[in-house]
Motif scaffolding. Structure first.
Motif, PDB file in Angstrom:
ATOM      1  N   GLU A  74      21.047 -53.529  -1.905  1.00 42.83           N
ATOM      2  CA  GLU A  74      22.377 -54.003  -2.275  1.00 42.83           C
ATOM      3  C   GLU A  74      23.427 -53.408  -1.334  1.00 42.83           C
ATOM      4  OE1 GLU A  74      22.688 -56.323  -4.423  1.00 42.83           O
ATOM      5  OE2 GLU A  74      20.606 -56.263  -5.089  1.00 42.83           O
ATOM      6  N   HIS A  75      24.640 -53.932  -1.434  1.00 38.28           N
ATOM      7  CA  HIS A  75      25.739 -53.463  -0.587  1.00 38.28           C
ATOM      8  C   HIS A  75      25.905 -51.951  -0.653  1.00 38.28           C
ATOM      9  CE1 HIS A  75      27.702 -56.825   1.291  1.00 38.28           C
ATOM     10  NE2 HIS A  75      27.897 -57.471   0.173  1.00 38.28           N
ATOM     11  N   HIS A  76      25.924 -51.413  -1.872  1.00 37.21           N
ATOM     12  CA  HIS A  76      26.243 -50.001  -2.016  1.00 37.21           C
ATOM     13  C   HIS A  76      25.207 -49.110  -1.337  1.00 37.21           C
ATOM     14  CE1 HIS A  76      23.489 -50.483  -5.474  1.00 37.21           C
ATOM     15  NE2 HIS A  76      23.254 -49.196  -5.332  1.00 37.21           N
ATOM     16  N   GLU A  77      23.950 -49.546  -1.314  1.00 37.50           N
ATOM     17  CA  GLU A  77      22.916 -48.755  -0.663  1.00 37.50           C
ATOM     18  C   GLU A  77      23.051 -48.812   0.856  1.00 37.50           C
ATOM     19  OE1 GLU A  77      19.003 -49.116  -3.313  1.00 37.50           O
ATOM     20  OE2 GLU A  77      19.951 -51.069  -2.926  1.00 37.50           O
ATOM     21  N   MET A  78      23.371 -49.979   1.376  1.00 41.20           N
ATOM     22  CA  MET A  78      23.454 -50.155   2.817  1.00 41.20           C
ATOM     23  C   MET A  78      24.719 -49.556   3.408  1.00 41.20           C
ATOM     24  SD  MET A  78      22.112 -54.087   2.803  1.00 41.20           S
ATOM     25  CE  MET A  78      22.173 -54.346   4.555  1.00 41.20           C
ATOM     26  N   GLN A  79      25.752 -49.381   2.583  1.00 40.70           N
ATOM     27  CA  GLN A  79      27.008 -48.844   3.084  1.00 40.70           C
ATOM     28  C   GLN A  79      27.165 -47.349   2.854  1.00 40.70           C
ATOM     29  OE1 GLN A  79      29.354 -50.427   4.912  1.00 40.70           O
ATOM     30  NE2 GLN A  79      28.030 -52.231   4.913  1.00 40.70           N
ATOM     31  N   SER A 121      26.241 -60.399   2.279  1.00 41.21           N
ATOM     32  CA  SER A 121      27.163 -61.333   1.641  1.00 41.21           C
ATOM     33  C   SER A 121      26.641 -62.765   1.697  1.00 41.21           C
ATOM     34  CB  SER A 121      28.542 -61.257   2.313  1.00 41.21           C
ATOM     35  OG  SER A 121      29.144 -59.995   2.113  1.00 41.21           O
ATOM     36  N   MET A 122      25.788 -63.049   2.695  1.00 47.84           N
ATOM     37  CA  MET A 122      25.290 -64.410   2.881  1.00 47.84           C
ATOM     38  C   MET A 122      23.919 -64.634   2.256  1.00 47.84           C
ATOM     39  SD  MET A 122      26.542 -65.185   6.805  1.00 47.84           S
ATOM     40  CE  MET A 122      26.076 -66.927   6.691  1.00 47.84           C
ATOM     41  N   LYS A 159      37.001 -53.286   3.434  1.00 50.67           N
ATOM     42  CA  LYS A 159      37.477 -53.724   2.116  1.00 50.67           C
ATOM     43  C   LYS A 159      38.202 -55.059   2.221  1.00 50.67           C
ATOM     44  CE  LYS A 159      39.424 -50.772  -0.638  1.00 50.67           C
ATOM     45  NZ  LYS A 159      40.323 -49.705  -1.155  1.00 50.67           N
ATOM     46  N   ARG A 160      38.952 -55.250   3.291  1.00 49.26           N
ATOM     47  CA  ARG A 160      39.692 -56.504   3.464  1.00 49.26           C
ATOM     48  C   ARG A 160      38.760 -57.686   3.677  1.00 49.26           C
ATOM     49  NH1 ARG A 160      42.930 -53.240   6.917  1.00 49.26           N
ATOM     50  NH2 ARG A 160      42.065 -54.237   8.787  1.00 49.26           N
ATOM     51  N   ASP A 168      33.320 -58.743  -1.823  1.00 52.12           N
ATOM     52  CA  ASP A 168      32.165 -58.647  -2.712  1.00 52.12           C
ATOM     53  C   ASP A 168      31.566 -57.245  -2.733  1.00 52.12           C
ATOM     54  OD1 ASP A 168      31.502 -59.226  -0.038  1.00 52.12           O
ATOM     55  OD2 ASP A 168      29.493 -59.903  -0.580  1.00 52.12           O
ATOM     56  N   ILE A 169      32.007 -56.360  -1.839  1.00 51.58           N
ATOM     57  CA  ILE A 169      31.590 -54.959  -1.915  1.00 51.58           C
ATOM     58  C   ILE A 169      32.504 -54.258  -2.922  1.00 51.58           C
ATOM     59  CG2 ILE A 169      31.304 -52.785  -0.671  1.00 51.58           C
ATOM     60  CD1 ILE A 169      30.880 -54.318   1.867  1.00 51.58           C
ATOM     61  N   LYS A 170      31.928 -53.570  -3.873  1.00 52.71           N
ATOM     62  CA  LYS A 170      32.736 -52.877  -4.867  1.00 52.71           C
ATOM     63  C   LYS A 170      33.652 -51.867  -4.176  1.00 52.71           C
ATOM     64  CE  LYS A 170      29.362 -53.299  -8.606  1.00 52.71           C
ATOM     65  NZ  LYS A 170      28.478 -52.574  -9.560  1.00 52.71           N
ATOM     66  N   PRO A 171      34.956 -51.930  -4.425  1.00 50.41           N
ATOM     67  CA  PRO A 171      35.908 -51.069  -3.710  1.00 50.41           C
ATOM     68  C   PRO A 171      35.579 -49.590  -3.811  1.00 50.41           C
ATOM     69  CG  PRO A 171      37.068 -52.749  -4.958  1.00 50.41           C
ATOM     70  CD  PRO A 171      35.624 -52.837  -5.373  1.00 50.41           C
TER      71      PRO A 171
END
Length: 320
Positions: free
Chosen positions: A156-161, A200-201, A248-249, A253-256
């Motif tokens: 998920e996003h949070h893991e990759m970021q 996101s895609m 963020k901009r 879809d990434i949780k802030p």
């Protein structure tokens, strides 16, 4: 000779990689696939023998190795030229998928491309997949797998970021991802922007299988961070804040809070540097950061100040 459109294009950026580029190119030509593929090798005006080696391989394997040899360094222009040139070249191949491997990394498994493409072909809801790599310190020859832990699972996003370093040389993704990856003057690292675009895609899958090597070299981009002087390190933390604010901009879809937490870590480091190096008003900066990001990150700030940030600053204090 290939007569059909390639299914995969390998995107390879290189600069002064004379000592490593043969391993990179050998990793490409050893791939065993049921489909055609090509490798776009972009040499950004190297001043060593990198370009000659690329041209040597292009003459031996003209159906695979497609060189772009620059006479003027594109990266140093800081105007997006490098990104535009390599992306356009990849798009012009008509390939469906992009695999990435820079000129100081290499692949070790001849089935790598086949395995990853088979997965993406049979899972159209996935936009990207990646795998574990061995990480070799070129100066000591030690293998470090500490930041290459990849599980066979969806990410998920949070893991990759926030906690996972996706090895660039392990990725294969749909070409639409790179064509739709946003550009922003505040971005300082393109890879995690691309990974966010992929997620996101569509879905993203990791594989717990070592199929490549990431070299940690003293002249590498990330290695330069450890050599920065006090002011440049201070400026770098501000640049990272702007980078994540730009993320963020572009990626709502990434949780802030995922990016906010990382921003606060950079802000805490800056506050410490202000107080201990430049003797500036720590409380003024603290109040400014606190008012913007709120009480929910007090724990993060305290932890960084007490542990990781202070340890990083201790090393910086001894630099010029």
């Amino acid at each position: 000779m290939q007569t059909s459109k390639p299914l995969v294009v390998i995107r390879c950026l290189t600069f002064n990689h004379e000592a490593y580029i043969r391993d990179t190119l050998e990793g490409f030509i050893m791939q065993k696939t049921t489909f055609p593929f090509v490798a776009i090798i972009h040499d950004d005006a190297s001043t060593d023998g990198t370009a000659s080696i690329i041209e040597e391989y292009a003459s031996k394997y003209p159906d695979i190795i497609k060189p772009i040899i620059e006479k003027e360094n594109q990266y140093s222009k800081h105007d997006g030229s490098l990104r535009r040139i390599i992306n356009q070249a990849c798009e012009n191949t008509g390939a469906k998928y992009v695999a990435m491997c820079e000129g100081d990394d290499y692949w070790t498994d001849s089935d790598k491309l086949q395995m990853q493409v088979d997965f993406l072909e049979s899972h159209p809801d996935y936009s990207m997949c990646f795998h574990r790599v061995d990480i070799i310190d070129q100066d000591t020859s030690k293998i470090d797998s500490g930041c290459s832990v990849v599980e066979s699972k969806d990410y998920e996003h949070h893991e990759m970021q926030s906690r996972l370093n996706v090895p660039t040389c392990s990725t294969v993704f749909r070409i639409e991802c790179i064509l739709n990856s946003p550009a922003d003057k505040d971005f300082i690292v393109g890879d995690n922007v691309l990974w966010a675009t992929c997620r996101s895609m569509g879905k993203v899958r990791g594989f717990d299988r070592v199929m490549g090597v990431y070299r940690r070299v003293s002249t590498g981009w990330t290695a330069q961070f450890t050599k920065l002087g006090k002011q440049k390190y201070y400026d770098l933390n501000f640049a990272w804040i702007k980078h994540r604010q730009a993320m963020k901009r572009h990626f709502p879809d990434i949780k802030p809070q995922i990016l906010d937490k990382i921003i606060m870590e950079n802000m805490a480091i800056i506050s410490i540097l202000d107080a201990r190096i430049y003797r500036r008003n720590f409380s003024k900066n603290f109040k400014q950061f606190y008012s913007e990001y709120g009480i929910r990150y007090v724990g993060t700030i305290a932890k960084v100040i007490a542990n990781s940030a202070s340890n990083k600053v201790k090393a910086i204090l001894h630099r010029s």
